[in-house]
Design a protein around this motif. Structure first.
Motif, mmCIF file in Angstrom:
data_model
loop_
_atom_site.group_PDB
_atom_site.id
_atom_site.type_symbol
_atom_site.label_atom_id
_atom_site.label_comp_id
_atom_site.label_asym_id
_atom_site.label_seq_id
_atom_site.Cartn_x
_atom_site.Cartn_y
_atom_site.Cartn_z
ATOM 1 N N LYS A 163 40.605 -0.067 20.458
ATOM 2 C CA LYS A 163 40.733 1.291 19.952
ATOM 3 C C LYS A 163 39.377 1.982 19.819
ATOM 4 C CE LYS A 163 45.049 0.522 17.407
ATOM 5 N NZ LYS A 163 45.735 0.610 16.088
ATOM 6 N N PHE A 164 38.294 1.219 19.996
ATOM 7 C CA PHE A 164 36.936 1.771 19.871
ATOM 8 C C PHE A 164 36.131 1.429 21.124
ATOM 9 C CE2 PHE A 164 38.622 0.743 15.698
ATOM 10 C CZ PHE A 164 38.463 1.930 15.010
ATOM 11 N N PRO A 165 36.531 1.996 22.286
ATOM 12 C CA PRO A 165 35.868 1.646 23.556
ATOM 13 C C PRO A 165 34.408 2.067 23.622
ATOM 14 C CG PRO A 165 37.343 3.517 23.846
ATOM 15 C CD PRO A 165 37.588 2.991 22.459
ATOM 16 N N LEU A 166 34.009 2.991 22.744
ATOM 17 C CA LEU A 166 32.610 3.408 22.735
ATOM 18 C C LEU A 166 31.688 2.276 22.300
ATOM 19 C CD1 LEU A 166 30.718 5.869 23.107
ATOM 20 C CD2 LEU A 166 31.032 6.362 20.682
ATOM 21 N N TYR A 167 32.225 1.345 21.502
ATOM 22 C CA TYR A 167 31.408 0.254 20.965
ATOM 23 C C TYR A 167 31.792 -1.111 21.523
ATOM 24 C CZ TYR A 167 30.867 4.063 17.636
ATOM 25 O OH TYR A 167 30.647 5.295 17.074
ATOM 26 N N PHE A 168 33.041 -1.267 21.948
ATOM 27 C CA PHE A 168 33.506 -2.564 22.453
ATOM 28 C C PHE A 168 34.065 -2.363 23.862
ATOM 29 C CE2 PHE A 168 34.127 -2.434 17.832
ATOM 30 C CZ PHE A 168 33.301 -3.472 17.448
ATOM 31 N N ASP A 169 33.311 -2.838 24.856
ATOM 32 C CA ASP A 169 33.721 -2.636 26.242
ATOM 33 C C ASP A 169 34.804 -3.636 26.650
ATOM 34 O OD1 ASP A 169 32.337 -5.007 26.444
ATOM 35 O OD2 ASP A 169 30.604 -4.148 27.452
ATOM 36 N N ALA A 170 35.259 -3.524 27.908
ATOM 37 C CA ALA A 170 36.335 -4.382 28.402
ATOM 38 C C ALA A 170 35.936 -5.854 28.361
ATOM 39 C CB ALA A 170 36.703 -3.974 29.830
ATOM 40 N N LEU A 171 34.668 -6.148 28.665
ATOM 41 C CA LEU A 171 34.189 -7.530 28.619
ATOM 42 C C LEU A 171 34.357 -8.110 27.224
ATOM 43 C CD1 LEU A 171 32.472 -9.989 29.585
ATOM 44 C CD2 LEU A 171 30.449 -8.660 28.993
ATOM 45 N N PHE A 172 33.940 -7.378 26.226
ATOM 46 C CA PHE A 172 34.029 -7.834 24.838
ATOM 47 C C PHE A 172 35.493 -8.093 24.466
ATOM 48 C CE2 PHE A 172 34.030 -7.689 20.285
ATOM 49 C CZ PHE A 172 32.748 -8.033 19.863
ATOM 50 N N CYS A 173 36.356 -7.128 24.746
ATOM 51 C CA CYS A 173 37.772 -7.243 24.356
ATOM 52 C C CYS A 173 38.478 -8.359 25.118
ATOM 53 C CB CYS A 173 38.480 -5.911 24.584
ATOM 54 S SG CYS A 173 37.808 -4.544 23.596
ATOM 55 N N ASN A 174 38.157 -8.509 26.408
ATOM 56 C CA ASN A 174 38.789 -9.568 27.201
ATOM 57 C C ASN A 174 38.421 -10.954 26.678
ATOM 58 O OD1 ASN A 174 39.995 -7.697 28.859
ATOM 59 N ND2 ASN A 174 38.428 -7.812 30.451
ATOM 60 N N LEU A 175 37.164 -11.130 26.305
ATOM 61 C CA LEU A 175 36.736 -12.431 25.783
ATOM 62 C C LEU A 175 37.371 -12.718 24.424
ATOM 63 C CD1 LEU A 175 32.956 -12.624 26.750
ATOM 64 C CD2 LEU A 175 34.835 -13.958 27.663
ATOM 65 N N SER A 202 34.719 -7.314 34.984
ATOM 66 C CA SER A 202 33.767 -6.872 33.959
ATOM 67 C C SER A 202 32.322 -7.052 34.376
ATOM 68 C CB SER A 202 34.007 -7.654 32.658
ATOM 69 O OG SER A 202 35.333 -7.497 32.208
ATOM 70 N N VAL A 203 32.079 -7.889 35.373
ATOM 71 C CA VAL A 203 30.703 -8.265 35.723
ATOM 72 C C VAL A 203 29.930 -7.095 36.320
ATOM 73 C CG1 VAL A 203 29.326 -9.724 37.250
ATOM 74 C CG2 VAL A 203 31.223 -10.711 35.966
ATOM 75 N N GLY A 204 30.570 -6.356 37.238
ATOM 76 C CA GLY A 204 29.862 -5.275 37.923
ATOM 77 C C GLY A 204 29.347 -4.219 36.965
ATOM 78 N N GLY A 205 30.214 -3.751 36.058
ATOM 79 C CA GLY A 205 29.799 -2.737 35.099
ATOM 80 C C GLY A 205 28.734 -3.233 34.152
#
Length: 409
Positions: A127-139, A298-301
């Motif tokens: 819900k806070f993509p500005l601070y937690f990117d897809a990599l963070f959430c996926n892990l 997630s790696v490329g970004g």
């Protein structure tokens, strides 16, 4: 101090209330309580035998901007507490109340409120993509599913700390020359607008021809004095438009990312830092049990460079069609031979995450050494630059005085 936590239901949002009251002995006490409203706070305290004197909703000031360093520190604190056996919600309370930045505290309590209503941790972070990117959430999601959330949070904290460290190295390498150029521009502007016109008035009384360098500098000074507002508008307006386009335009980003990789000296450091982030991200994802094809999403970004981001998309396509990671990386032709050889060893031995981690460690150390060497190299070059620019202006203005002294003698 009395404290309590409410099990929220539905979509009711909890807030933090500050209260004051008296216990059964008449002693004045105070504390904080999480609830959906003041009435619930008062009812809860009365059940505990507390005479309520004051209940006030606690507000959070906007505070400073939330940085990547704040998120890395929050992740490390959360991982440490969970490893120590502290329940998740209690860990959120401890970290939120103890943070110096009110904006971070508000973010933590907002996430806690979602988790308390039954939302999974990774969904609360999303819900806070500005601070937690897809990599963070996926892990985090992988850690929740596998029951190893504290281990994954610890890996995430380490990943973020290393990424921040390498970014700091790059910034330190660029800060010194940029700051010197800025100071040189300010000093040159002062000389052109205020110092040289004063010399010009003195030279009028000489009644002799002035040297060519002095005439050139005086002509430039006249232009500065007459059109200084246009010069400043063009320079600062151009810089603003350029950096704004760099942030917003994909075309400009691609162009600049290619250019940065080709810069002499700096380009090599940026390339090493990009490879370090790329391999560190893939190692972290793969070690967490995320499938290789999904990890590459997630790696490329995370690499921070569109050249490597585009290459990662091609690598992902090749890997999904059955090509080995080593061959896919060789096909894009942007990774050094050492990197692909280490990946090949990792694939053959079944220790790909460890090999990628070693590559990341190697390139992070390379960046550290390159930045240290660059700092030593830049000092004499900057001194020469300042000597040519500032010294040239001073000499040009003193040439008529030297010439007059020679005539008098």
């Amino acid at each position: 101090m009395a404290t309590s936590s409410k099990k929220a239901s539905g979509n009711v949002r909890d807030f933090i209330f500050y209260w004051e009251g008296k216990d059964k002995t008449g002693k004045r006490i105070h504390g904080e309580l999480r609830a959906s409203g003041e009435a619930l706070v008062s009812a809860t305290l009365r059940r505990q035998g507390i005479l309520v004197l004051k209940v006030k909703k606690k507000t959070f000031t906007s505070g400073k901007k939330i940085t990547e360093k704040d998120i890395a520190l929050f992740t490390r604190q959360l991982a440490t507490m969970m490893r120590s056996g502290v329940p998740l919600l209690q860990a959120f309370d401890i970290v939120g109340k103890g943070h110096a930045n009110p904006a971070v505290s508000k973010l933590i309590f907002d996430i806690r409120a979602d988790v308390e209503t039954g939302t999974s941790l990774n969904q609360a972070f999303r819900k806070f993509p500005l601070y937690f990117d897809a990599l963070f959430c996926n892990l985090v999601g992988a850690g929740e599913q596998a029951g190893i959330l504290e281990d994954l949070l610890s890996r995430l904290a380490t990943y973020k700390e290393k990424t921040l460290a390498i970014k700091a190295k790059i910034k330190s390498a660029l800060f010194y020359p940029i700051s010197i150029l800025a100071v040189a521009f300010i000093v040159t502007t002062i000389i052109m607008i205020w110092v040289i016109p004063a010399f010009k008035e003195v030279f009028k009384s000489f009644g002799a021809d002035l040297p060519a360098p002095t005439l050139v500098v005086m002509a430039i000074s006249d232009f500065f004095v007459k059109y200084w507002y246009i010069i400043f508008t063009i320079i600062f307006g151009g810089l603003y438009l350029f950096f704004n386009a760099w942030q917003r335009s994909v075309v400009v980003q691609r162009m600049m990312d290619r250019l940065l990789l080709r810069l002499p000296v700096f380009g090599l450091i940026i390339r090493k830092a990009t490879i370090a982030r790329w391999t560190r991200t893939l190692a972290t994802m793969f070690a967490a049990g995320v499938p290789l094809v999904e990890s590459l999403d997630s790696v490329g970004g995370a690499s921070g460079n569109t050249v490597y981001q585009d290459a990662t998309i091609k690598i992902q396509g090749d890997v999904s069609s059955g090509t080995s990671l080593t061959v896919a990386m060789q096909n894009v032709e942007i990774f050094p031979n050492m990197v692909t050889q280490m990946v090949a060893i990792g694939e053959e031995s079944g220790s790909l995450d460890q090999m990628l981690g070693k590559v990341a460690d190697f390139y992070e150390e390379e960046v550290n050494e390159s930045v240290a060497s660059l700092s030593s190299l830049m000092e004499p070059l900057i001194m020469v630059f300042l000597g040519v620019v500032i010294g040239g202006l001073v000499i040009a203005m003193y040439l008529p005085i030297f010439k007059l002294g020679a005539v008098v003698s």
